[in-house]
Design an enzyme around this catalytic site. Sequence first.
Site, PDB file in Angstrom:
ATOM      1  N   ASP A 142       1.350  -0.813  23.210  1.00  0.00           N
ATOM      2  CA  ASP A 142       1.074  -0.154  24.490  1.00  0.00           C
ATOM      3  C   ASP A 142      -0.015   0.913  24.385  1.00  0.00           C
ATOM      4  OD1 ASP A 142       2.374   1.827  23.075  1.00  0.00           O
ATOM      5  OD2 ASP A 142       4.156   1.865  24.383  1.00  0.00           O
ATOM      6  N   TYR A 181       0.829  -1.208   0.000  1.00  0.00           N
ATOM      7  CA  TYR A 181       0.000   0.000   0.000  1.00  0.00           C
ATOM      8  C   TYR A 181       0.864   1.259   0.000  1.00  0.00           C
ATOM      9  CZ  TYR A 181      -3.679   3.275   1.369  1.00  0.00           C
ATOM     10  OH  TYR A 181      -4.563   4.334   1.415  1.00  0.00           O
ATOM     11  N   ASP A 182       1.846   1.322   0.909  1.00  0.00           N
ATOM     12  CA  ASP A 182       2.693   2.508   1.026  1.00  0.00           C
ATOM     13  C   ASP A 182       3.414   2.816  -0.284  1.00  0.00           C
ATOM     14  OD1 ASP A 182       1.889   1.971   3.561  1.00  0.00           O
ATOM     15  OD2 ASP A 182       3.877   1.752   4.436  1.00  0.00           O
ATOM     16  N   HIS A 203       4.571   4.862  14.675  1.00  0.00           N
ATOM     17  CA  HIS A 203       4.444   5.284  16.066  1.00  0.00           C
ATOM     18  C   HIS A 203       3.716   6.620  16.201  1.00  0.00           C
ATOM     19  CE1 HIS A 203       7.742   2.317  16.311  1.00  0.00           C
ATOM     20  NE2 HIS A 203       7.277   2.104  17.532  1.00  0.00           N
ATOM     21  N   LYS A 204       3.917   7.506  15.243  1.00  0.00           N
ATOM     22  CA  LYS A 204       3.291   8.829  15.314  1.00  0.00           C
ATOM     23  C   LYS A 204       2.766   9.215  13.939  1.00  0.00           C
ATOM     24  CE  LYS A 204       6.006  10.799  19.139  1.00  0.00           C
ATOM     25  NZ  LYS A 204       4.848  11.073  20.003  1.00  0.00           N
ATOM     26  N   GLN A 262       0.719   4.792  20.476  1.00  0.00           N
ATOM     27  CA  GLN A 262       0.834   5.274  19.098  1.00  0.00           C
ATOM     28  C   GLN A 262      -0.191   6.390  18.873  1.00  0.00           C
ATOM     29  OE1 GLN A 262      -0.111   2.234  20.221  1.00  0.00           O
ATOM     30  NE2 GLN A 262       0.132   0.712  18.593  1.00  0.00           N
ATOM     31  N   THR A 263       0.161   7.382  18.089  1.00  0.00           N
ATOM     32  CA  THR A 263      -0.752   8.508  17.875  1.00  0.00           C
ATOM     33  C   THR A 263      -1.251   8.535  16.426  1.00  0.00           C
ATOM     34  OG1 THR A 263       0.943  10.129  17.230  1.00  0.00           O
ATOM     35  CG2 THR A 263       0.485   9.856  19.591  1.00  0.00           C
ATOM     36  N   ARG A 264      -2.480   9.010  16.288  1.00  0.00           N
ATOM     37  CA  ARG A 264      -3.081   9.244  14.981  1.00  0.00           C
ATOM     38  C   ARG A 264      -3.893  10.531  15.050  1.00  0.00           C
ATOM     39  NH1 ARG A 264      -0.081   5.681  14.433  1.00  0.00           N
ATOM     40  NH2 ARG A 264      -0.309   3.691  13.319  1.00  0.00           N
TER      41      ARG A 264
END
Length: 405
Positions: A287, A226-227, A354-355, A290-292
Site C-alpha cells: 500500500d 542477508y539479515d 513495515h517501519k 511502509q516507512t524508511r
Amino acid sequence: MSRAFRNRIPFLLVGIAISALFFHTFPIVADSSEPSATLPTRRVLLEDSSYATKATSKPDVVRVPGGVKGRRKRIVVTGGAGFVGSHLVDRLIERGDSVIVIDNMFTGRKENVLHHLRNPNFELIRHDVVEPILLEVDQIYHLACPASPVHYKYNPVKTIISFLKSLPSVHKTNVMGTLNMLGLAKRINARFLLTSTSEVYGDPLQHPQVETYWGNVNPIGVRSCYDEGKRVAETLSMDYHRGAGIEVRIARIFNTYGPRMSIDDGRVVSNFVAQALRKEPMTVYGDGKQTRSFQFVSDLVEGLMRLMEGDHVGPFNLGNPGEFTMLELAQVVQETIDKNAKIEFRPNTEDDPHKRKPDISKAKELLGWQPTVSLREGLPRMVSDFRQRLFGDSKGSLDGSLSAE
C-alpha cells in the site's frame, strides 16, 4: 717481546675497545637461510612510499610503529569499488592516507575508483575476501557484501549451502569474508570496522530502533541470508574483540542513497529514480505506507570515519531519522524529475519491514555525528549522476564525488 710491539699495545687495546663499543651499539642481524613456509593465501605487501624500498628476497616488510606522528595511515577498504566504498575511498585519499581497495567486482564497478588509478597512494586488487589475503595496514574497513535484494536473492539455494565454502553467496561473504578480515586484523594488529545493517532489526516491533534492541528477524525467510549473515558477522566481530583483543568498530547502516548507486539493484530510491528518468511507472509494493529513512552517502562516510577514529566499539546506528513512506518518497522523486511520473502498485514482497527509523542518540553523543543532507537536497545530486550514466546527458550532472557538498 720487542720494544716496538710493546709500544703498540695501548693503541691495539684502544682499537679493540672502539670496535666492541661499535658492534654493541649497532648489532648485525644475520639473515636466516631457511626457506620461508609456504602460505596458501594471497600475499600483497604495501610499503609506505616515504620509506626506501630495499632489494631483498624476503617477502616481509617491516611495519612502522603506530606511534610515529605525521605518518599517513595505510588502510584497506573491502568492497571499495562499490557505491559506499568508493565514496569512502575518496575521503581517505583526500585526507592523505594510502588506500588499498579489495573488490571482486560482483557489485562494484572499476569506474567508481578510476580517477584514483594513477595516484601512488592508491592500489586496486581484484580479489574475493572469502579467500584469505595478507596485507600490512593500520585499519580495515570491511564493506564487502552484496547489499541489494537483487543480488542477495539471486540464488537462495547457493546462499543456504554456501557454508560449505563451495559457492559464492552473501552468507559466504558475511561469514568467511568477515573471518578472513578479522584474522588479518589479529595478525597485523589493525583496527577493524564492520559495516553491518539496519536489517539486523528485521521487521521491528520497536520504533524507532535503538542499538540495544535485538530485532525481529525471520531466520528462514527470503531475506534471512542477508539479515542473519550480518548478525553472524557482528557476533564474530565481538568474539574477536573480547577473545583476541582486536580493536573492533560496528556500524549499522540504514538506507543510503547518492551518486554511483547501482541503477538496477532493486533498492527503492534507485528504482524510483531510474524508472522516472526512463518514463516508466514507479513501482510501489503493497500500500506504500511502509516507512524508511534515507541518508545521503556523504553523511554515512563521515559517520564511518568518525567511528573508526573514535574510542567506542558500538554498534552505532548510522542513518537519517527523517522518516518517509514509500508514497512520500515517490512524490519527492516526482517533484525532482517529472511531475507527471506515474505510480504503479504491485503486491508487497515477503518479509518487507513495515517501519524503519534509526535512533541516533548514541552516535550524536559519542561520535558527535548526525546527518546534514536532507532528502530534497541530496536527491537532485543522485538524479544528475543517474541521468548522465543512462543518457550521457552532462547538463547539470555531477561527477559523483563528495566535493559537490
